[in-house]
Each structure stands twice: as structure tokens, then as C-alpha cells.
Design a protein around this motif. Structure first.
Motif, PDB file in Angstrom:
ATOM      1  N   MET A   1      -7.661   6.476 -11.806  1.00  0.00           N
ATOM      2  CA  MET A   1      -8.343   5.285 -11.284  1.00  0.00           C
ATOM      3  C   MET A   1      -9.109   5.625  -9.998  1.00  0.00           C
ATOM      4  SD  MET A   1      -6.789   1.553 -10.427  1.00  0.00           S
ATOM      5  CE  MET A   1      -6.001   1.526 -12.010  1.00  0.00           C
ATOM      6  N   ASP A   2     -10.318   5.089  -9.869  1.00  0.00           N
ATOM      7  CA  ASP A   2     -11.142   5.396  -8.693  1.00  0.00           C
ATOM      8  C   ASP A   2     -10.679   4.629  -7.450  1.00  0.00           C
ATOM      9  OD1 ASP A   2     -12.785   7.013 -10.253  1.00  0.00           O
ATOM     10  OD2 ASP A   2     -14.106   5.338 -10.775  1.00  0.00           O
ATOM     11  N   ILE A   3     -10.589   3.318  -7.590  1.00  0.00           N
ATOM     12  CA  ILE A   3     -10.389   2.489  -6.391  1.00  0.00           C
ATOM     13  C   ILE A   3      -9.291   1.447  -6.584  1.00  0.00           C
ATOM     14  CG2 ILE A   3     -11.529   0.927  -4.751  1.00  0.00           C
ATOM     15  CD1 ILE A   3     -14.176   2.015  -5.571  1.00  0.00           C
ATOM     16  N   SER A   4      -8.433   1.318  -5.561  1.00  0.00           N
ATOM     17  CA  SER A   4      -7.513   0.177  -5.480  1.00  0.00           C
ATOM     18  C   SER A   4      -7.976  -0.684  -4.322  1.00  0.00           C
ATOM     19  CB  SER A   4      -6.086   0.637  -5.209  1.00  0.00           C
ATOM     20  OG  SER A   4      -5.584   1.360  -6.295  1.00  0.00           O
ATOM     21  N   ILE A   5      -8.156  -1.961  -4.572  1.00  0.00           N
ATOM     22  CA  ILE A   5      -8.548  -2.853  -3.478  1.00  0.00           C
ATOM     23  C   ILE A   5      -7.355  -3.730  -3.136  1.00  0.00           C
ATOM     24  CG2 ILE A   5     -10.145  -4.652  -2.758  1.00  0.00           C
ATOM     25  CD1 ILE A   5     -11.946  -3.303  -5.101  1.00  0.00           C
ATOM     26  N   VAL A   6      -6.829  -3.534  -1.939  1.00  0.00           N
ATOM     27  CA  VAL A   6      -5.627  -4.256  -1.520  1.00  0.00           C
ATOM     28  C   VAL A   6      -6.040  -5.471  -0.694  1.00  0.00           C
ATOM     29  CG1 VAL A   6      -3.522  -4.118  -0.147  1.00  0.00           C
ATOM     30  CG2 VAL A   6      -4.214  -2.181  -1.559  1.00  0.00           C
ATOM     31  N   TYR A  34     -11.144   0.425 -11.453  1.00  0.00           N
ATOM     32  CA  TYR A  34     -10.560  -0.122 -10.231  1.00  0.00           C
ATOM     33  C   TYR A  34      -9.468  -1.138 -10.547  1.00  0.00           C
ATOM     34  CZ  TYR A  34     -12.640  -4.682 -10.921  1.00  0.00           C
ATOM     35  OH  TYR A  34     -12.940  -5.915 -11.422  1.00  0.00           O
ATOM     36  N   GLU A  35      -8.703  -1.462  -9.535  1.00  0.00           N
ATOM     37  CA  GLU A  35      -7.719  -2.542  -9.625  1.00  0.00           C
ATOM     38  C   GLU A  35      -7.779  -3.356  -8.339  1.00  0.00           C
ATOM     39  OE1 GLU A  35      -3.799  -0.820  -9.807  1.00  0.00           O
ATOM     40  OE2 GLU A  35      -4.035   0.242  -7.916  1.00  0.00           O
ATOM     41  N   MET A  36      -7.591  -4.664  -8.472  1.00  0.00           N
ATOM     42  CA  MET A  36      -7.438  -5.495  -7.281  1.00  0.00           C
ATOM     43  C   MET A  36      -5.945  -5.766  -7.142  1.00  0.00           C
ATOM     44  SD  MET A  36     -10.293  -8.478  -7.762  1.00  0.00           S
ATOM     45  CE  MET A  36     -11.136  -8.358  -9.330  1.00  0.00           C
ATOM     46  N   ILE A  37      -5.424  -5.539  -5.952  1.00  0.00           N
ATOM     47  CA  ILE A  37      -4.008  -5.827  -5.730  1.00  0.00           C
ATOM     48  C   ILE A  37      -3.910  -6.972  -4.724  1.00  0.00           C
ATOM     49  CG2 ILE A  37      -1.796  -4.923  -4.957  1.00  0.00           C
ATOM     50  CD1 ILE A  37      -2.760  -2.143  -5.760  1.00  0.00           C
ATOM     51  N   PHE A  38      -3.592  -8.150  -5.203  1.00  0.00           N
ATOM     52  CA  PHE A  38      -3.439  -9.295  -4.312  1.00  0.00           C
ATOM     53  C   PHE A  38      -1.997  -9.354  -3.826  1.00  0.00           C
ATOM     54  CE2 PHE A  38      -7.107 -10.640  -6.858  1.00  0.00           C
ATOM     55  CZ  PHE A  38      -7.955 -11.084  -5.854  1.00  0.00           C
ATOM     56  N   VAL A  39      -1.820  -9.463  -2.523  1.00  0.00           N
ATOM     57  CA  VAL A  39      -0.469  -9.639  -1.996  1.00  0.00           C
ATOM     58  C   VAL A  39      -0.396 -11.016  -1.352  1.00  0.00           C
ATOM     59  CG1 VAL A  39       1.358  -8.658  -0.599  1.00  0.00           C
ATOM     60  CG2 VAL A  39      -0.393  -7.161  -1.540  1.00  0.00           C
ATOM     61  N   ASN A  40       0.255 -11.913  -2.043  1.00  0.00           N
ATOM     62  CA  ASN A  40       0.386 -13.280  -1.545  1.00  0.00           C
ATOM     63  C   ASN A  40       1.513 -13.340  -0.520  1.00  0.00           C
ATOM     64  OD1 ASN A  40       0.526 -16.024  -1.181  1.00  0.00           O
ATOM     65  ND2 ASN A  40       1.547 -16.421  -3.135  1.00  0.00           N
ATOM     66  N   ASP A  41       1.130 -13.496   0.727  1.00  0.00           N
ATOM     67  CA  ASP A  41       2.072 -13.419   1.838  1.00  0.00           C
ATOM     68  C   ASP A  41       2.714 -14.792   2.103  1.00  0.00           C
ATOM     69  OD1 ASP A  41       3.446 -12.644   4.060  1.00  0.00           O
ATOM     70  OD2 ASP A  41       1.699 -12.516   5.367  1.00  0.00           O
ATOM     71  N   GLY A  42       3.394 -15.323   1.094  1.00  0.00           N
ATOM     72  CA  GLY A  42       4.107 -16.594   1.273  1.00  0.00           C
ATOM     73  C   GLY A  42       3.203 -17.799   1.463  1.00  0.00           C
ATOM     74  N   GLU A  82       1.817   0.480  -1.191  1.00  0.00           N
ATOM     75  CA  GLU A  82       2.847   1.123  -1.976  1.00  0.00           C
ATOM     76  C   GLU A  82       2.497   1.048  -3.469  1.00  0.00           C
ATOM     77  OE1 GLU A  82       7.515   1.152  -0.902  1.00  0.00           O
ATOM     78  OE2 GLU A  82       6.744  -0.640  -1.861  1.00  0.00           O
ATOM     79  N   ALA A  83       1.887  -0.059  -3.854  1.00  0.00           N
ATOM     80  CA  ALA A  83       1.583  -0.271  -5.277  1.00  0.00           C
ATOM     81  C   ALA A  83       0.289   0.425  -5.708  1.00  0.00           C
ATOM     82  CB  ALA A  83       1.476  -1.768  -5.556  1.00  0.00           C
ATOM     83  N   ALA A  84      -0.570   0.760  -4.738  1.00  0.00           N
ATOM     84  CA  ALA A  84      -1.910   1.251  -5.077  1.00  0.00           C
ATOM     85  C   ALA A  84      -1.885   2.568  -5.842  1.00  0.00           C
ATOM     86  CB  ALA A  84      -2.724   1.426  -3.796  1.00  0.00           C
ATOM     87  N   GLN A  85      -2.755   2.664  -6.849  1.00  0.00           N
ATOM     88  CA  GLN A  85      -2.810   3.870  -7.685  1.00  0.00           C
ATOM     89  C   GLN A  85      -4.144   4.598  -7.578  1.00  0.00           C
ATOM     90  OE1 GLN A  85      -2.047   1.824 -11.323  1.00  0.00           O
ATOM     91  NE2 GLN A  85       0.144   2.326 -11.313  1.00  0.00           N
ATOM     92  N   TYR A 160      -9.316   4.300   2.531  1.00  0.00           N
ATOM     93  CA  TYR A 160      -8.384   5.397   2.776  1.00  0.00           C
ATOM     94  C   TYR A 160      -8.333   6.326   1.571  1.00  0.00           C
ATOM     95  CZ  TYR A 160      -6.528   1.425   5.413  1.00  0.00           C
ATOM     96  OH  TYR A 160      -6.381   0.312   6.202  1.00  0.00           O
ATOM     97  N   ARG A 161      -8.129   7.594   1.848  1.00  0.00           N
ATOM     98  CA  ARG A 161      -7.725   8.498   0.789  1.00  0.00           C
ATOM     99  C   ARG A 161      -6.294   8.089   0.402  1.00  0.00           C
ATOM    100  NH1 ARG A 161     -10.171  13.001  -0.182  1.00  0.00           N
ATOM    101  NH2 ARG A 161     -11.414  12.879   1.698  1.00  0.00           N
ATOM    102  N   ARG A 162      -5.954   8.208  -0.894  1.00  0.00           N
ATOM    103  CA  ARG A 162      -4.665   7.661  -1.322  1.00  0.00           C
ATOM    104  C   ARG A 162      -3.489   8.198  -0.508  1.00  0.00           C
ATOM    105  NH1 ARG A 162      -3.370   8.062  -7.343  1.00  0.00           N
ATOM    106  NH2 ARG A 162      -3.806  10.238  -6.881  1.00  0.00           N
ATOM    107  N   LYS A 163      -3.474   9.498  -0.249  1.00  0.00           N
ATOM    108  CA  LYS A 163      -2.302  10.063   0.432  1.00  0.00           C
ATOM    109  C   LYS A 163      -2.122   9.498   1.840  1.00  0.00           C
ATOM    110  CE  LYS A 163      -4.705  14.181   1.981  1.00  0.00           C
ATOM    111  NZ  LYS A 163      -5.018  15.554   1.734  1.00  0.00           N
ATOM    112  N   VAL A 164      -3.194   8.964   2.412  1.00  0.00           N
ATOM    113  CA  VAL A 164      -3.046   8.355   3.735  1.00  0.00           C
ATOM    114  C   VAL A 164      -2.139   7.132   3.660  1.00  0.00           C
ATOM    115  CG1 VAL A 164      -4.235   7.234   5.649  1.00  0.00           C
ATOM    116  CG2 VAL A 164      -5.286   9.188   4.518  1.00  0.00           C
ATOM    117  N   VAL A 165      -2.441   6.224   2.731  1.00  0.00           N
ATOM    118  CA  VAL A 165      -1.637   4.993   2.681  1.00  0.00           C
ATOM    119  C   VAL A 165      -0.214   5.261   2.205  1.00  0.00           C
ATOM    120  CG1 VAL A 165      -3.649   3.547   2.284  1.00  0.00           C
ATOM    121  CG2 VAL A 165      -2.321   4.309   0.333  1.00  0.00           C
TER     122      VAL A 165
END
Ligand code: UDP
Ligand code: MG
Length: 316
Positions: A1-6, A34-42, A82-85, A160-165
């Protein structure tokens, strides 16, 4: 996968459909996987229901995490990271203030130009003056203290490069210092890219005036942790010993003085009449306490375990 958008979000129901559509448009145009990762913060509004709807609309392009309560933006970013691929991970605010049109440029800087982290720079900001001024002051301080020459540490739009996050731990309110955390983790190629910024379209800002105060305390923490977290004795121990010896030398001075005047039969004053007695006493006590603090810090840092445990209700 190219991009994860958090995308961390807290009560942003109105913005989400527009944001998802815009991201999808840009990424499809450039043929990114790509993937969109939505984190619903309560969120207490309908944000999660909206995300569930979007997940059925953009099949297999959306993943989402729903917190059981509001943990803060840093916690949301941490779990999203943590979830990003994806090869490249991009963080973006959910309120449409950050433009998805910047994604291709940021992606290129990571992949082609070899940056580990690229921070957005809202050169022209559409925020109230009461927010822009403190932010200027804050960024100037952060630049001096951390030695990283960014203009906009707190920009929500970063790549970020993946290994950074995967190698940084964003907790507390540390999302303001992700570049610092990255630098500490050993990623040196930190770049900056001027990004378009928009005024908030829907909803309200989730951070109030406390952001300034919290921001500066977190800066202290970051600097302190980076310098002494793994070796508290180097700070407390040194300071403690110094204080103790200042106190001790005063005590010795008093003692020697007393002995001399006793042996030469000159009238000796009471030791407790000298101010050095009190200063020396206090210095020795403070010195001992500081030393102890350093020692306890060493013990704790040797035993520290995971800090990030979040209650996650649901995942898609
Ligand atoms: N946010 C979050 N949890 C919080 C506060 C904010 O996930 O406790 C999200 C928010 O929904 C938005 C981003 O963090 O997507 C930035 O927040 P906001 O736009 O309020 O900050 P500002 O633009 O005022 O700096
Ligand atoms: Mg915003």
C-alpha cells in the motif's frame, strides 16, 4: 500500500463526508493505493455513524477505530499510526482546514526526496489572531530549544515514512512535538512543505487557551525526557551532590572555626547564631532529596513499561 491517511477526530460529523470524498478524489487521480484510518476520539455527536456509512460507501478504503471516551489527539494519532500499513503515513485534521490536495507533494518528498518526516507549514493561516500570535511565540521557542528548524511544529498535516510512526510514542499532548520525537528516535531528515490552510468550515476548535500553557509544559517535558529520561541521575544526582557539598563546606567551615576559637581560648559564638548554619543545613537537606529523586528516577526508568493502553470499543 502506498499511503495511509490517519485522521483523528472529535465531533466532526459535518466535515467527514466532504473530507473522505476529497481524499478519495485526489488519491484516485494519482492512482495511489491508499487507506483512510479514522480514529474517533470519543465523539459525542454522530461522527461514528457517519464513518460507518462512509465505510460502506468507500469499501476497503476505510478503516476506523472508535475510542470509548475522549483521550485526546495524541492518543488518537498513536492508535492510528499503530494501525497504518502504508509506505507513507499522512496525518491530517478532520475539520477540512488541511487540504488533501497536498497529499501528492508530501508523498513525493518522502518517496523521491528521501525525507523521513515532512511537516506542513501553514504559512498563511486562517485562524484568529489570538491563536496565531501564541503559536508564533511557541514555534520560536521550540526551534531554539529543540534545534529543529521548523516554522509550524503543530501542523496537523504531516507525512512520515512508515518506520517513523512505528518508532515513536505519541502520548499526553505530545502531538505538538512529533518532529522532536522523530528526531530523538533517530530520524534526521526532517523537512517542511508550505501548505494551503483554510478557515474552519464546520464545528468549533477543540483546543482552548489552555493549549498555550499545556504546550509549554510539554515542551519542557520533551526536552527533559530527551536529555535525562534514561539517566535522571545526570540531572538530579549532579545537582544534589553540588547542593550537598555547598552545605557540607559551610558546616565544615563552622566546625573548624569553632575548634580554632576553642583551642585558642577566644570567645566562640554559638554555631546556631551564624547564618551559614541555616544555609548549610538547608543545602544539605535539599541536596540529599535531589539525590534521592535521581536515584528513584533511575529505578523507575529501569522498570518502566508500556504507557499506552486505550479502551477501544470497535474497529472496522
Ligand atoms: N481532535 C481529536 N481529539 C481531541 C481534540 C481534537 O481527535 O481531543 C482532532 C479534531 O477533531 C481535529 C484535530 O484533532 O481533527 C485538530 O483539532 P482542531 O481543529 O480543534 O485544532 P485547531 O485547528 O484549532 O488547532
Ligand atoms: Mg482545526
Amino acid at each position: 500500500m502506498d499511503i495511509s491517511i490517519v485522521i483523528p477526530l472529535y465531533n466532526e460529523e459535518e466535515s467527514l463526508p466532504e473530507l473522505a470524498a476529497w481524499i478519495d478524489k485526489v488519491c484516485t487521480q494519482h492512482a495511489y493505493s491508499y487507506e483512510m484510518i479514522f480514529v474517533n476520539d470519543g465523539s459525542t455527536d454522530a461522527s461514528w455513524a457517519v464513518i460507518q456509512g462512509l465505510a460502506t460507501q468507500y469499501v476497503s478504503k476505510i478503516r476506523a477505530i472508535c475510542f470509548g471516551r475522549n483521550y485526546g489527539k495524541s492518543a488518537a494519532l498513536y492508535c492510528g499510526f499503530e494501525a497504518a500499513q502504508g509506505e507513507v503515513v499522512i496525518s491530517m485534521d478532520a475539520d477540512l482546514q488541511d487540504s488533501p490536495d497536498e497529499i501528492p507533494a508530501l508523498y513525493k518528498m518522502i518517496v523521491d526526496e528521501g525525507y523521513d518526516l515532512v511537516s506542513g507549514w501553514k504559512k498563511k493561516r486562517y485562524d484568529p489572531l489570538g491563536k496565531r500570535l501564541p503559536s508564533k511565540l511557541f514555534n520560536a521557542t521550540a526551534r531554539v530549544v529543540t534545534g529543529i528548524s521548523l516554522h509550524d511544529f503543530n501542523c496537523g498535516l504531516k507525512a512520515y515514512r512508515r518506520k517513523v510512526v512505528k518508532n515513536i510514542e505519541v502520548y499526553g499532548e505530545m502531538h505538538r512535538y512529533i518532529p522532536v520525537l522523530a528526531k530523538q528516535a533517530g530520524f534526521k531528515r526532517i523537512g517542511e512543505h508550505v501548505v494551503q490552510h483554510q478557515a474552519r468550515k464546520y464545528g468549533v476548535s477543540k483546543f482552548g487557551w489552555e493549549r498555550l500553557l499545556n504546550g509549554f509544559f510539554d515542551l519542557l517535558t520533551v526536552v527533559f525526557i530527551s536529555k535525562f529520561a534514561k539517566k535522571p541521575m545526570h540531572f538530579f544526582g549532579v545537582l544534589g551532590l553540588l547542593m550537598f557539598f555547598i552545605g557540607l563546606s559551610m558546616a565544615i567551615y563552622l566546625g573548624v572555626n569553632k575548634i580554632i576559637s576553642l583551642s585558642t581560648d577566644t570567645p566562640a559564638t554559638l554555631i546556631t547564631n551564624s547564618p551559614y548554619f541555616y544555609i548549610g543545613l538547608t543545602a544539605m537537606i535539599i541536596g540529599t532529596v535531589l539525590f534521592l529523586a535521581g536515584y528513584l528516577g533511575e529505578l523507575i526508568s529501569r522498570n518502566s513499561t508500556e504507557r499506552n493502553t486505550y479502551l477501544i470499543d470497535e474497529k472496522i
